[in-house]
Scaffold this motif. Structure first.
Motif, PDB file in Angstrom:
ATOM      1  N   ILE A  67       0.835  -1.211   0.000  1.00 15.58           N
ATOM      2  CA  ILE A  67       0.000   0.000   0.000  1.00 15.58           C
ATOM      3  C   ILE A  67       0.864   1.254   0.000  1.00 15.58           C
ATOM      4  O   ILE A  67       0.608   2.213  -0.743  1.00 15.58           O
ATOM      5  N   ALA A  68       1.908   1.274   0.832  1.00 14.93           N
ATOM      6  CA  ALA A  68       2.805   2.430   0.881  1.00 14.93           C
ATOM      7  C   ALA A  68       3.478   2.654  -0.468  1.00 14.93           C
ATOM      8  O   ALA A  68       3.638   3.798  -0.917  1.00 14.93           O
ATOM      9  N   GLY A  69       3.865   1.577  -1.124  1.00 14.14           N
ATOM     10  CA  GLY A  69       4.501   1.700  -2.435  1.00 14.14           C
ATOM     11  C   GLY A  69       3.568   2.281  -3.483  1.00 14.14           C
ATOM     12  O   GLY A  69       3.962   3.128  -4.292  1.00 14.14           O
ATOM     13  N   ILE A  70       2.310   1.837  -3.476  1.00 13.86           N
ATOM     14  CA  ILE A  70       1.324   2.360  -4.433  1.00 13.86           C
ATOM     15  C   ILE A  70       1.112   3.857  -4.226  1.00 13.86           C
ATOM     16  O   ILE A  70       1.088   4.640  -5.188  1.00 13.86           O
ATOM     17  N   LEU A  71       0.956   4.278  -2.966  1.00 14.92           N
ATOM     18  CA  LEU A  71       0.776   5.699  -2.677  1.00 14.92           C
ATOM     19  C   LEU A  71       2.008   6.506  -3.087  1.00 14.92           C
ATOM     20  O   LEU A  71       1.891   7.636  -3.591  1.00 14.92           O
ATOM     21  N   THR A  72       3.186   5.950  -2.887  1.00 14.19           N
ATOM     22  CA  THR A  72       4.426   6.640  -3.259  1.00 14.19           C
ATOM     23  C   THR A  72       4.492   6.884  -4.757  1.00 14.19           C
ATOM     24  O   THR A  72       4.974   7.931  -5.214  1.00 14.19           O
ATOM     25  N   ILE A  73       4.005   5.946  -5.524  1.00 14.97           N
ATOM     26  CA  ILE A  73       4.051   6.060  -6.986  1.00 14.97           C
ATOM     27  C   ILE A  73       3.051   7.082  -7.509  1.00 14.97           C
ATOM     28  O   ILE A  73       3.372   7.895  -8.390  1.00 14.97           O
ATOM     29  N   PHE A  74       1.838   7.089  -6.959  1.00 13.96           N
ATOM     30  CA  PHE A  74       0.751   7.843  -7.585  1.00 13.96           C
ATOM     31  C   PHE A  74       0.438   9.200  -6.940  1.00 13.96           C
ATOM     32  O   PHE A  74      -0.326   9.979  -7.506  1.00 13.96           O
ATOM     33  N   PHE A  75       1.002   9.520  -5.763  1.00 15.84           N
ATOM     34  CA  PHE A  75       0.686  10.781  -5.101  1.00 15.84           C
ATOM     35  C   PHE A  75       1.957  11.583  -4.844  1.00 15.84           C
ATOM     36  O   PHE A  75       3.008  11.016  -4.535  1.00 15.84           O
ATOM     37  N   ASP A  76       1.835  12.935  -4.957  1.00 12.45           N
ATOM     38  CA  ASP A  76       2.976  13.778  -4.609  1.00 12.45           C
ATOM     39  C   ASP A  76       2.953  14.067  -3.111  1.00 12.45           C
ATOM     40  O   ASP A  76       2.018  13.693  -2.397  1.00 12.45           O
ATOM     41  N   LEU A  77       3.987  14.751  -2.621  1.00  9.27           N
ATOM     42  CA  LEU A  77       4.121  14.969  -1.190  1.00  9.27           C
ATOM     43  C   LEU A  77       2.957  15.742  -0.598  1.00  9.27           C
ATOM     44  O   LEU A  77       2.464  15.434   0.488  1.00  9.27           O
ATOM     45  N   SER A  78       2.503  16.767  -1.300  1.00 13.07           N
ATOM     46  CA  SER A  78       1.428  17.608  -0.776  1.00 13.07           C
ATOM     47  C   SER A  78       0.143  16.814  -0.599  1.00 13.07           C
ATOM     48  O   SER A  78      -0.533  16.911   0.437  1.00 13.07           O
ATOM     49  N   ARG A  79      -0.204  16.001  -1.584  1.00 17.67           N
ATOM     50  CA  ARG A  79      -1.440  15.219  -1.501  1.00 17.67           C
ATOM     51  C   ARG A  79      -1.335  14.086  -0.486  1.00 17.67           C
ATOM     52  O   ARG A  79      -2.310  13.763   0.192  1.00 17.67           O
ATOM     53  N   ILE A  80      -0.151  13.501  -0.368  1.00 19.66           N
ATOM     54  CA  ILE A  80       0.038  12.458   0.635  1.00 19.66           C
ATOM     55  C   ILE A  80      -0.173  13.028   2.026  1.00 19.66           C
ATOM     56  O   ILE A  80      -0.880  12.457   2.866  1.00 19.66           O
ATOM     57  N   ALA A  81       0.438  14.198   2.299  1.00 14.94           N
ATOM     58  CA  ALA A  81       0.292  14.825   3.610  1.00 14.94           C
ATOM     59  C   ALA A  81      -1.156  15.207   3.876  1.00 14.94           C
ATOM     60  O   ALA A  81      -1.662  15.040   4.995  1.00 14.94           O
ATOM     61  N   SER A  82      -1.842  15.710   2.852  1.00 14.99           N
ATOM     62  CA  SER A  82      -3.237  16.107   3.012  1.00 14.99           C
ATOM     63  C   SER A  82      -4.124  14.914   3.343  1.00 14.99           C
ATOM     64  O   SER A  82      -4.974  14.985   4.241  1.00 14.99           O
ATOM     65  N   LEU A  83      -3.930  13.821   2.633  1.00 18.30           N
ATOM     66  CA  LEU A  83      -4.732  12.623   2.877  1.00 18.30           C
ATOM     67  C   LEU A  83      -4.494  12.104   4.296  1.00 18.30           C
ATOM     68  O   LEU A  83      -5.439  11.736   5.003  1.00 18.30           O
TER      69      LEU A  83
END
Length: 446
Positions: free
Chosen positions: A342-358
């Protein structure tokens, strides 16, 4: 099959050793999780939302976190448990969809934080070699770090523990030294001017500041292992938050003294490295990058260990489903795989700003659910003051509303994704628990 599952659960239960974590060890664990990659990735994003007074966002974030921590401290003092957040939710709501959904939100927010850490590693690595921070190599390097962290974790708990202790001391001391050296070199006059996003922007920035403190829940999740847990869990949480406030303010003022706001925002994914060069020269720049790589690598290793363990415990508590998918090993071995995938998928498809927001959306909603459940059902049992619990709910709600308003204005897609993501979690848990009801005996065990 039942014998295999029973043995896995027994092995998991035996992994939690009472009195195996001292008070200093618990404080080190909390600060080690909190002080790390988050400060490297979030400082610039907080400055983008808060404007010139962004260092104050960390102070307000600490205040909100302190009210929030009160609930966890009172619950941990009364019921020290390896179940941690899952235990709190189950005692507050029973074996219900609300409890299971909120527990899964907590686990997912931790996995989201891992992808934030992984991308930060990729960004700082490329920055050291003059590469483009928007390059496809950022997620590639991030996924590579996740795979490395997985290999360290499967090598055994002893490897994780020794590496975490060494790296925690290095990164905490290094980040504090960076802040002090940056202030000494640049002076104490803040250079950040202009670009004020207003009161709403400042309050919204607190949502990200809270992410930099939320690692204190790691102590809660280890409550059964801390010596004299009825007293020391609370002490460890308070001390780790206080220590982090000092370090974060040092870093924030060092960055603000070295760079104007527009440069901090432009370099928001690698703000500390950008601030190090004018303040400390090329040597300081490369040392800061090296520190970021150590912090991200160690933080990810420790986080993957904690999340996989939490998911295994939620499985034992029968709050989430589990499938072997043909894999050998124990439940914790399987949750370790789920975590890194799951962490790998999020790393591939989201940038830092969106990851932090989610991560901010998931964590704040979960936090509100915990406070409300304790206020409604447990405050008299644990001797908690109702007004503190209600204040924690109010502060979380205000910050969440401001953050959602700002994100809806500038990035509505992440608001939609967060809403549907949370709805999917609770729908999933509702269906699972309807088909696999939890008995009261299981409810009372934690």
């Amino acid at each position: 099959m039942k014998r295999i599952v029973y043995k896995e659960i027994l092995d998991l239960a035996q992994a939690y050793k009472k009195n195996s974590i001292s008070l200093p060890g618990a404080v080190a664990m909390g600060t080690g999780v909190m002080i790390g990659a988050g400060i490297f990735a979030l400082t610039g994003q907080i400055a983008e939302l808060a404007g010139p007074l962004f260092p104050l966002s960390f102070i307000v974030g600490a205040i909100v976190t302190t009210f929030s921590a009160y609930t966890y401290i009172k619950m941990s003092n009364a019921y020290p448990s390896a179940g941690g957040v899952g235990m709190i939710l189950k005692k507050a709501y029973g074996p219900t969809t609300v409890a299971a959904g909120a527990a899964l939100l907590m686990a997912l927010s931790m996995v989201i934080a891992e992808s934030l850490v992984a991308r930060t590693f990729g960004t700082y690595t490329l920055r050291a070699f003059g590469g483009d921070p928007d390059s496809i190599l950022v997620p590639v390097l991030g996924v590579g770090l996740i795979v490395f962290a997985y290999l360290v974790n499967v090598s055994g708990n002893r490897s994780v523990g020794l590496l975490s202790i060494l790296m925690a001391a290095l990164k905490v001391g290094g980040i504090a030294l960076f802040g002090a050296a940056g202030l000494w070199a640049s002076g104490t006059t803040l250079e950040v001017t202009g670009g004020d996003a207003g009161a709403t922007g400042f309050v919204a920035s607190v949502a990200l500041s809270i992410l930099a403190f939320k690692g204190f829940t790691t102590i809660t999740n280890s409550g059964a292992e801390v010596t004299d847990p009825h007293r020391n869990v609370g002490r460890a949480i308070v001390l780790s938050i206080a220590f982090c406030v000092v370090v974060y303010l040092l870093v924030a003022f060092a960055v603000g003294s070295s760079l104007p706001l527009d440069r901090i925002v432009a370099a928001k994914d690698y703000a500390l490295a950008e601030a190090a060069e004018p303040a400390l020269g090329p040597t300081g720049f490369y040392l800061t990058v090296a520190l970021a790589l150590v912090a991200t690598a160690s933080g990810l290793i420790a986080s993957i260990f904690a999340v996989s363990r939490m998911l295994a415990m939620l499985t034992e508590m029968k709050m989430i489903p589990h499938s072997h998918f043909g894999m050998p090993g124990t439940i914790k071995d399987h949750t370790l795989v789920y975590t890194v995938v799951i962490a790998g998928i999020l790393t591939i498809f989201f940038d830092l700003s969106r990851i932090a927001s989610l991560g901010a959306f998931f964590y704040l909603v979960m936090d509100i659910i915990i406070h409300w459940g304790v206020y409604r059902h447990l405050r008299h049992d644990i001797g908690a003051r109702g007004w503190v619990l209600l204040t924690a709910i109010t502060l979380d709600a205000v910050v969440l509303s401001a953050f959602a308003a700002i994100k809806w204005q500038f990035d509505p897609l992440i608001v939609v994704l967060a809403f549907f993501g949370m709805a999917a979690v609770f729908l999933f848990e509702g269906v699972f628990l309807a088909r696999n009801p939890v008995s009261e005996g299981d409810h009372d065990r934690y």
